[in-house]
Design a protein around this motif. Structure first.
Motif, PDB file in Angstrom:
ATOM      1  N   TYR A 164      21.007  -2.675 -16.202  1.00  0.00           N
ATOM      2  CA  TYR A 164      21.196  -3.981 -15.582  1.00  0.00           C
ATOM      3  C   TYR A 164      22.678  -4.357 -15.661  1.00  0.00           C
ATOM      4  N   TYR A 165      23.228  -4.731 -14.514  1.00  0.00           N
ATOM      5  CA  TYR A 165      24.643  -5.053 -14.399  1.00  0.00           C
ATOM      6  C   TYR A 165      24.833  -6.533 -14.060  1.00  0.00           C
TER       7      TYR A 165
ATOM      8  N   TYR B  90      22.176  -7.257 -11.135  1.00  0.00           N
ATOM      9  CA  TYR B  90      21.722  -6.124 -10.348  1.00  0.00           C
ATOM     10  C   TYR B  90      21.166  -5.079 -11.312  1.00  0.00           C
ATOM     11  N   ARG B  91      20.449  -4.139 -10.788  1.00  0.00           N
ATOM     12  CA  ARG B  91      19.969  -3.044 -11.628  1.00  0.00           C
ATOM     13  C   ARG B  91      19.984  -1.734 -10.868  1.00  0.00           C
ATOM     14  N   GLN B  92      20.060  -0.664 -11.630  1.00  0.00           N
ATOM     15  CA  GLN B  92      20.048   0.663 -11.043  1.00  0.00           C
ATOM     16  C   GLN B  92      19.209   1.581 -11.908  1.00  0.00           C
TER      17      GLN B  92
ATOM     18  N   TRP C 107      32.208  -6.684 -12.030  1.00  0.00           N
ATOM     19  CA  TRP C 107      31.017  -6.080 -12.611  1.00  0.00           C
ATOM     20  C   TRP C 107      31.168  -5.862 -14.107  1.00  0.00           C
TER      21      TRP C 107
ATOM     22  N   GLY D 105      27.164  -2.835 -17.850  1.00  0.00           N
ATOM     23  CA  GLY D 105      25.737  -2.592 -17.793  1.00  0.00           C
ATOM     24  C   GLY D 105      25.078  -2.556 -19.156  1.00  0.00           C
TER      25      GLY D 105
ATOM     26  N   GLU E 284      19.434   3.503  -5.781  1.00  0.00           N
ATOM     27  CA  GLU E 284      20.629   2.713  -5.534  1.00  0.00           C
ATOM     28  C   GLU E 284      20.583   1.416  -6.343  1.00  0.00           C
ATOM     29  N   ARG E 285      21.753   0.858  -6.580  1.00  0.00           N
ATOM     30  CA  ARG E 285      21.827  -0.427  -7.258  1.00  0.00           C
ATOM     31  C   ARG E 285      21.215  -1.496  -6.349  1.00  0.00           C
ATOM     32  N   GLU E 286      20.418  -2.372  -6.947  1.00  0.00           N
ATOM     33  CA  GLU E 286      19.750  -3.401  -6.163  1.00  0.00           C
ATOM     34  C   GLU E 286      19.911  -4.764  -6.818  1.00  0.00           C
TER      35      GLU E 286
END
Length: 115
Positions: free
Chosen positions: A93-94, A37-39, A105, A108, A44-46
């Protein structure tokens, strides 16, 4: 407990490439999916990309054809190969691992795309 450690982020010029890695350790079993995911700032995180335990992948429309997710199950590692990077890919990026439908999680890693 599951620990996730990301690596591979950094600064890259537009059009460049990076490869992110995420190593999972701890009590690893019954993984349903692994992904990224990324923020970006103010957003918002996507979801960027995800791969299921059965090998099915899905990608955000914005990265299709440029990013590729893969795994090394023997090493409990998930990778994200990012090509043709754009400034709008700049984000933290997570790494995400879903184990028995519980999300885990990483902390990041920063990816900055800039000339």
């Amino acid at each position: 407990q599951v620990q996730l450690v990301e690596s591979g982020g950094g600064l890259v010029q537009p059009g460049g490439s990076l490869r992110l890695s995420c190593a999972a350790s701890g009590r690893i079993f019954s993984i349903n999916a692994m992904g990224w995911y990324r923020q970006a700032p103010g957003k918002e995180r996507e979801l960027v990309a995800r791969i299921s335990s059965g090998g099915m992948t899905n990608y955000a429309d914005s990265v299709k054809g440029r990013f590729t997710i893969s795994t090394n199950n023997a090493k409990n590692t998930v990778y994200l190969q990012m090509n043709s990077l754009k400034p709008e890919d700049t984000a933290v990026y997570y790494c995400n691992v879903v184990q028995i439908y519980i999300n885990h999680w990483g902390k990041g890693t920063q990816v900055t795309v800039s000339s």
